[in-house]
Design an enzyme around this catalytic site. Structure first.
Site, PDB file in Angstrom:
ATOM      1  N   SER A 138       0.770  -1.125  -0.081  1.00 49.55           N
ATOM      2  CA  SER A 138      -0.102   0.125   0.071  1.00 49.55           C
ATOM      3  C   SER A 138       1.023   1.220   0.013  1.00 49.55           C
ATOM      4  O   SER A 138       2.093   1.106   0.403  1.00 49.55           O
ATOM      5  CB  SER A 138      -0.786  -0.111   1.186  1.00 49.55           C
ATOM      6  OG  SER A 138      -1.432   1.218   1.283  1.00 49.55           O
ATOM      7  N   TYR A 151      -2.016  -1.230  10.713  1.00 50.72           N
ATOM      8  CA  TYR A 151      -2.118  -1.187   9.138  1.00 50.72           C
ATOM      9  C   TYR A 151      -0.724  -0.997   8.521  1.00 50.72           C
ATOM     10  O   TYR A 151      -0.187  -1.348   7.782  1.00 50.72           O
ATOM     11  CB  TYR A 151      -3.336  -0.508   8.413  1.00 50.72           C
ATOM     12  CG  TYR A 151      -3.677  -0.854   6.941  1.00 50.72           C
ATOM     13  CD1 TYR A 151      -4.271  -1.929   6.406  1.00 50.72           C
ATOM     14  CD2 TYR A 151      -3.247   0.342   5.940  1.00 50.72           C
ATOM     15  CE1 TYR A 151      -4.530  -2.194   4.973  1.00 50.72           C
ATOM     16  CE2 TYR A 151      -3.308  -0.020   4.877  1.00 50.72           C
ATOM     17  CZ  TYR A 151      -3.915  -1.171   4.254  1.00 50.72           C
ATOM     18  OH  TYR A 151      -4.187  -1.502   2.875  1.00 50.72           O
TER      19      TYR A 151
HETATM   20  P1  NAD Z   1     -11.804  -5.784  -0.464  1.00 56.20           P
HETATM   21  O1  NAD Z   1     -12.492  -5.872   0.905  1.00 56.20           O
HETATM   22  O2  NAD Z   1     -12.443  -5.574  -1.610  1.00 56.20           O
HETATM   23  O3  NAD Z   1     -11.384  -7.401  -0.623  1.00 56.20           O
HETATM   24  C1  NAD Z   1     -10.458  -8.165   0.526  1.00 56.20           C
HETATM   25  C2  NAD Z   1     -10.938  -9.438   0.406  1.00 56.20           C
HETATM   26  O4  NAD Z   1     -10.279 -10.212   1.377  1.00 56.20           O
HETATM   27  C3  NAD Z   1     -12.350  -9.918   0.461  1.00 56.20           C
HETATM   28  O5  NAD Z   1     -12.989 -10.779  -0.599  1.00 56.20           O
HETATM   29  C4  NAD Z   1     -12.398 -10.747   1.873  1.00 56.20           C
HETATM   30  O6  NAD Z   1     -13.297 -11.576   1.989  1.00 56.20           O
HETATM   31  C5  NAD Z   1     -11.069 -11.309   1.872  1.00 56.20           C
HETATM   32  N1  NAD Z   1     -10.425 -11.696   3.118  1.00 56.20           N
HETATM   33  C6  NAD Z   1     -10.499 -10.689   4.359  1.00 56.20           C
HETATM   34  N2  NAD Z   1     -10.141 -11.583   5.257  1.00 56.20           N
HETATM   35  C7  NAD Z   1      -9.337 -12.789   4.643  1.00 56.20           C
HETATM   36  C8  NAD Z   1      -8.845 -13.856   5.296  1.00 56.20           C
HETATM   37  N3  NAD Z   1      -8.330 -13.964   6.715  1.00 56.20           N
HETATM   38  N4  NAD Z   1      -8.288 -14.800   4.693  1.00 56.20           N
HETATM   39  C9  NAD Z   1      -8.713 -14.797   3.136  1.00 56.20           C
HETATM   40  N5  NAD Z   1      -9.283 -13.824   2.522  1.00 56.20           N
HETATM   41  C10 NAD Z   1      -9.691 -12.634   3.232  1.00 56.20           C
HETATM   42  O7  NAD Z   1     -10.630  -5.044  -0.275  1.00 56.20           O
HETATM   43  P2  NAD Z   1      -9.483  -4.489  -1.496  1.00 56.20           P
HETATM   44  O8  NAD Z   1      -9.363  -3.258  -1.296  1.00 56.20           O
HETATM   45  O9  NAD Z   1      -9.560  -5.316  -2.655  1.00 56.20           O
HETATM   46  O10 NAD Z   1      -7.949  -4.987  -0.905  1.00 56.20           O
HETATM   47  C11 NAD Z   1      -7.083  -6.105  -1.081  1.00 56.20           C
HETATM   48  C12 NAD Z   1      -5.935  -5.685  -0.476  1.00 56.20           C
HETATM   49  O11 NAD Z   1      -5.200  -4.628  -1.237  1.00 56.20           O
HETATM   50  C13 NAD Z   1      -5.597  -5.666   0.927  1.00 56.20           C
HETATM   51  O12 NAD Z   1      -4.425  -6.233   1.383  1.00 56.20           O
HETATM   52  C14 NAD Z   1      -5.599  -3.968   1.370  1.00 56.20           C
HETATM   53  O13 NAD Z   1      -5.142  -3.799   2.248  1.00 56.20           O
HETATM   54  C15 NAD Z   1      -4.903  -3.841   0.216  1.00 56.20           C
HETATM   55  N6  NAD Z   1      -5.070  -2.264  -0.425  1.00 56.20           N
HETATM   56  C16 NAD Z   1      -5.926  -1.763  -0.711  1.00 56.20           C
HETATM   57  C17 NAD Z   1      -6.249  -0.299  -1.190  1.00 56.20           C
HETATM   58  C18 NAD Z   1      -7.561   0.301  -1.458  1.00 56.20           C
HETATM   59  O14 NAD Z   1      -7.437   1.577  -1.460  1.00 56.20           O
HETATM   60  N7  NAD Z   1      -8.753  -0.486  -1.729  1.00 56.20           N
HETATM   61  C19 NAD Z   1      -5.291   0.192  -1.318  1.00 56.20           C
HETATM   62  C20 NAD Z   1      -3.915  -0.416  -0.977  1.00 56.20           C
HETATM   63  C21 NAD Z   1      -3.901  -1.533  -0.731  1.00 56.20           C
END
Ligand code: NAD
Length: 255
Positions: A138, A151
């Protein structure tokens, strides 16, 4: 055919990457805690002519992670590319951050990154063919943000983990990368907007304008397509970029 296992594949970034890698010709193992969601993704990929399976995997469970990788090996016989991506966000003011929530964040982000990358590493080394492990970091791997201490801790850690594995894995042809996006409008972020507004006592519009996009150069969200494009690029890297963090941050956190 090359194979990819993606955690957190039922939603957001993971889902978009699963769809894209399927279009690129990869066999996809869609792994998620949410099995129904992962099954829906696998069905969609199969219906469009790809090869895909859904795997229930809680990334904080050693047993479920190992079983999920075994299932992928049984089904596809190879482990070429793995994206350790599953994640959640829990925000609280620091002084009242519950230890229980800190532990939950560490279990998913830190233990999860370890268990998934170790499972991938074992199989890539054993195959003699190596492979690529991509972590979703991130912008928070480089900066600090209010209400997000665990985080920040975990996402900084993931970038370091990738560097260490890159050193140890090189002789086996195992390359690692961290993709570091700034805010992307996925369910994880949609949920944070009202929560941050509540905790900081500001409006939702102010959260978007003054917090989420304030430090970008253009006030623009990153997209899931940006991440998927980067994954495709890294899947073809021959080691020149191993250990690197790739920042998709619209100018926030430049090197
Ligand atoms: P999202 O909530 O759309 O998807 C996350 C997925 O992870 C969900 O399907 C959930 O069921 C699954 N999950 C949660 N806990 C879990 C576990 N213990 N085991 C297996 N699966 C699990 O979120 P996203 O935005 O797609 O995030 C994905 C990754 O990207 C994360 O690591 C997040 O920190 C990172 N991220 C997101 C952003 C953003 O702005 N959306 C920015 C930087 C990084």
């Amino acid at each position: 055919m090359k194979t990819v296992l993606i955690t957190g594949a039922a939603s957001g970034i993971g889902k978009a990457c699963a769809e894209r890698m399927s279009r690129e010709g990869y066999c996809v193992a869609a792994a998620d805690l949410n099995l129904e969601g992962a099954e829906a993704v696998a069905e969609e990929l199969t219906a469009s002519g790809g090869r895909a399976i859904a795997v229930r995997m809680d990334v904080s469970s050693e047993q479920e992670v190992e079983a999920g990788f075994d299932r992928m090996m049984e089904e596809f016989g190879a482990c070429d590319l793995v994206m350790s991506n599953a994640g959640v966000q829990i925000v609280h003011p620091y002084e009242s951050y519950p230890f229980e929530d800190w532990r939950k964040m560490m279990a998913i982000h830190a233990d999860g990154a370890f268990l998934v990358s170790r499972a991938a590493y074992r199989r890539m080394k054993e195959s003699g063919k190596g492979g690529r492990i991509v972590f979703t970091g991130s912008v928070q791997s480089f900066v600090g943000s209010k209400l997000k201490e665990p985080y920040n801790f975990a996402k900084h850690g993931v970038a370091g983990l990738a560097k260490a594995i890159a050193r140890e894995g090189a002789e086996y042809g195992i390359y690692t990368y961290t993709i570091c996006p700034s805010y992307i409008k996925t369910p994880l972020v949609e949920k944070q907007i009202p929560e941050q507004a509540r905790d900081l006592g500001i409006s939702e519009e102010e959260v978007v304008r003054n917090i989420m996009l304030r430090d970008t150069v253009d006030g623009v969200f990153t997209t899931v397509e940006d991440v998927a494009n980067t994954l495709v690029f890294l899947a073809n890297d021959q080691g020149a970029l191993t250990g690197q963090s790739i920042r998709l941050t619209h100018g926030w956190a430049m090197m």
